[in-house]
Design a protein around this motif. Structure first.
Motif, PDB file in Angstrom:
ATOM      1  N   UNK A  52      72.222  70.446  69.026  1.00 34.98           N
ATOM      2  CA  UNK A  52      72.902  70.410  70.328  1.00 34.98           C
ATOM      3  C   UNK A  52      74.308  71.003  70.240  1.00 34.98           C
ATOM      4  N   UNK A  53      75.033  70.668  69.175  1.00 38.20           N
ATOM      5  CA  UNK A  53      76.383  71.210  68.980  1.00 38.20           C
ATOM      6  C   UNK A  53      76.331  72.719  68.756  1.00 38.20           C
ATOM      7  N   UNK A  54      75.358  73.186  67.966  1.00 43.19           N
ATOM      8  CA  UNK A  54      75.221  74.620  67.723  1.00 43.19           C
ATOM      9  C   UNK A  54      74.906  75.361  69.019  1.00 43.19           C
ATOM     10  N   UNK A  55      74.004  74.796  69.815  1.00 49.46           N
ATOM     11  CA  UNK A  55      73.646  75.426  71.093  1.00 49.46           C
ATOM     12  C   UNK A  55      74.884  75.529  71.996  1.00 49.46           C
ATOM     13  N   UNK A  56      75.705  74.509  71.987  1.00 52.44           N
ATOM     14  CA  UNK A  56      76.921  74.513  72.811  1.00 52.44           C
ATOM     15  C   UNK A  56      77.893  75.590  72.341  1.00 52.44           C
ATOM     16  N   UNK A  57      77.969  75.800  71.035  1.00 50.11           N
ATOM     17  CA  UNK A  57      78.830  76.863  70.505  1.00 50.11           C
ATOM     18  C   UNK A  57      78.325  78.226  70.970  1.00 50.11           C
ATOM     19  N   UNK A  58      77.015  78.446  70.903  1.00 49.25           N
ATOM     20  CA  UNK A  58      76.476  79.722  71.385  1.00 49.25           C
ATOM     21  C   UNK A  58      76.737  79.900  72.877  1.00 49.25           C
ATOM     22  N   UNK A  59      76.570  78.843  73.639  1.00 45.41           N
ATOM     23  CA  UNK A  59      76.815  78.926  75.085  1.00 45.41           C
ATOM     24  C   UNK A  59      78.273  79.287  75.364  1.00 45.41           C
TER      25      UNK A  59
END
Length: 118
Positions: A52-59
């Motif tokens: 979830x944290x990684x996805x937020x960084x990509x977003x």
């Protein structure tokens, strides 16, 4: 979640480099950067984050990064639509920005699983 095919070949390398551009763009934002943290240290920290944290960084990085059309196409060609057809320039043109973000993030999440040895 988008179905993602095996990431390989020249387009796979373009997609990998585009993903690195996204991560580096995030790293360069002062508000998200840890004091005196190197990019290598950031990548280690990133790899220890939850999905979830990684996805937020990509977003977040998609708001700021300068990835070009070829890199976007290289990323998106590994994703498949609901009919199992790989995305190409023609069928990407009609997608909403939110849908493009979802595709790019899903493919990048698969790319981060690839281990590159130097």
């Amino acid at each position: 979640m988008i179905e993602v095919s095996e990431i390989k070949g020249i387009k796979g390398l373009y997609a990998f480099k585009a993903m690195q551009t996204l991560l580096f763009s995030y790293f360069m934002l002062p508000e998200f950067r840890q004091p005196k943290e190197s990019y290598t240290e950031f990548l280690k920290r990133f790899s220890e984050m939850t999905e979830e944290e990684q996805r937020e960084i990509f977003k977040t990085s998609l708001y700021f990064a300068g990835i070009d059309e070829n890199e976007i196409l290289a990323i998106c060609c590994f994703a498949k639509d609901i009919n199992g057809v790989s995305y190409q320039k023609a069928n990407l043109a009609s997608l909403e920005i939110e849908e493009l973000f979802d595709i790019i993030i899903d493919v990048c999440m698969e790319i981060v699983k690839i281990r590159v040895f130097f």
